[in-house]
Scaffold this active site. Structure first.
Site, short mmCIF file in Angstrom:
data_model
loop_
_atom_site.label_atom_id
_atom_site.label_comp_id
_atom_site.label_asym_id
_atom_site.label_seq_id
_atom_site.Cartn_x
_atom_site.Cartn_y
_atom_site.Cartn_z
N ASP A 30 26.65 23.57 23.07
CA ASP A 30 27.82 24.62 23.26
C ASP A 30 26.87 25.94 23.05
OD1 ASP A 30 30.44 25.35 22.98
OD2 ASP A 30 29.45 27.04 23.15
N ASN A 87 41.04 22.52 22.33
CA ASN A 87 41.72 23.37 22.65
C ASN A 87 42.23 23.14 24.07
OD1 ASN A 87 40.68 25.19 20.59
ND2 ASN A 87 38.88 25.44 21.46
N GLY A 93 43.69 28.78 23.62
CA GLY A 93 41.94 28.90 23.46
C GLY A 93 41.39 28.20 24.14
N GLN A 94 41.48 27.64 25.17
CA GLN A 94 40.92 27.00 26.29
C GLN A 94 40.17 28.24 27.19
OE1 GLN A 94 42.29 23.91 28.48
NE2 GLN A 94 41.07 22.64 29.17
N HIS A 100 37.44 18.48 27.09
CA HIS A 100 36.10 18.33 25.84
C HIS A 100 36.64 18.59 24.13
CE1 HIS A 100 37.02 22.82 26.82
NE2 HIS A 100 36.62 23.12 26.07
N HIS A 102 35.53 19.66 20.90
CA HIS A 102 34.18 20.70 20.83
C HIS A 102 34.22 19.48 18.75
CE1 HIS A 102 34.94 24.49 22.65
NE2 HIS A 102 35.99 23.76 22.22
P1 5GP Z 1 37.06 26.44 25.22
O1 5GP Z 1 37.08 27.77 24.55
O2 5GP Z 1 37.82 25.84 26.64
O3 5GP Z 1 37.48 24.84 23.98
O4 5GP Z 1 35.49 25.95 24.94
C1 5GP Z 1 34.63 25.75 26.16
C2 5GP Z 1 33.24 25.96 25.79
O5 5GP Z 1 32.16 25.78 26.52
C3 5GP Z 1 32.73 27.15 24.42
O6 5GP Z 1 32.55 27.13 23.41
C4 5GP Z 1 31.65 28.04 25.00
O7 5GP Z 1 30.97 28.37 24.50
C5 5GP Z 1 31.14 26.74 26.11
N1 5GP Z 1 30.52 26.90 27.68
C6 5GP Z 1 31.01 27.83 28.70
N2 5GP Z 1 30.56 27.51 29.63
C7 5GP Z 1 29.00 27.03 28.95
C8 5GP Z 1 27.78 26.26 29.78
O8 5GP Z 1 27.58 26.84 30.90
N3 5GP Z 1 27.19 25.69 29.25
C9 5GP Z 1 27.06 25.18 27.69
N4 5GP Z 1 26.63 24.60 27.43
N5 5GP Z 1 28.00 25.58 27.26
C10 5GP Z 1 29.21 26.73 27.52
#
Ligand code: 5GP
Ligand code: ZN
Length: 114
Positions: A30, A87, A93-94, A100, A102
């Site tokens: 991340d 998420n 919180g997505q 994906h 985490h």
């Molecule tokens: P969500 O909030 O959708 O569950 O998680 C998205 C995750 O993707 C976040 O933890 C954020 O830091 C990560 N993220 C967003 N853009 C990028 C990116 O361009 N590269 C990487 N490696 N992680 C990303």
């Protein structure tokens, strides 16, 4: 899917710190880690979120979860464990609309989330 960050990462159009890749999945660190170990595991196929899973996706999702477990163990979380988080949409919180998991490890994590 056009304009999807994770599809672009999967296609190699945006760089990532890659952990694992095969035909179906990609794992990468991340960009804003919330724990000493924080990686994301995605299906390469664009599935928007867990609400959009369909009956035929069960094998893919089982393999996704099993791969997340295997990578967590490989990266040192086998003994103390890790948090596996999916998420979904606004209340979940997505922020990236491509399914994906985490995987967070390397420190104790509080519960419940805020
Ligand atoms: P969500 O909030 O959708 O569950 O998680 C998205 C995750 O993707 C976040 O933890 C954020 O830091 C990560 N993220 C967003 N853009 C990028 C990116 O361009 N590269 C990487 N490696 N992680 C990303
Ligand atoms: Zn996508």
């Amino acid at each position: 899917m056009k304009d999807c960050i994770f599809c672009k990462i999967a296609a190699g159009e945006i760089p990532c710190s890659k952990i694992y890749e095969d035909d179906a999945f990609l794992a990468f660190h991340d960009i804003a880690p919330q724990a000493p170990l924080h990686f994301l595991l995605i299906p390469k196929r664009h599935i928007r979120n867990i609400m959009e899973i369909e009956g035929g996706d069960d094998a893919l999702l089982g393999a996704l979860l099993y791969k997340a477990q295997a990578l967590a163990v490989e990266l040192g979380c086998g003994e103390k464990g890790a948090r596996f988080v999916v998420n979904c949409k606004a209340d979940g919180g997505q922020t990236v609309d491509h399914l994906h998991i985490h995987v967070l490890g390397g420190r104790p994590l509080a519960w419940p989330p805020g």
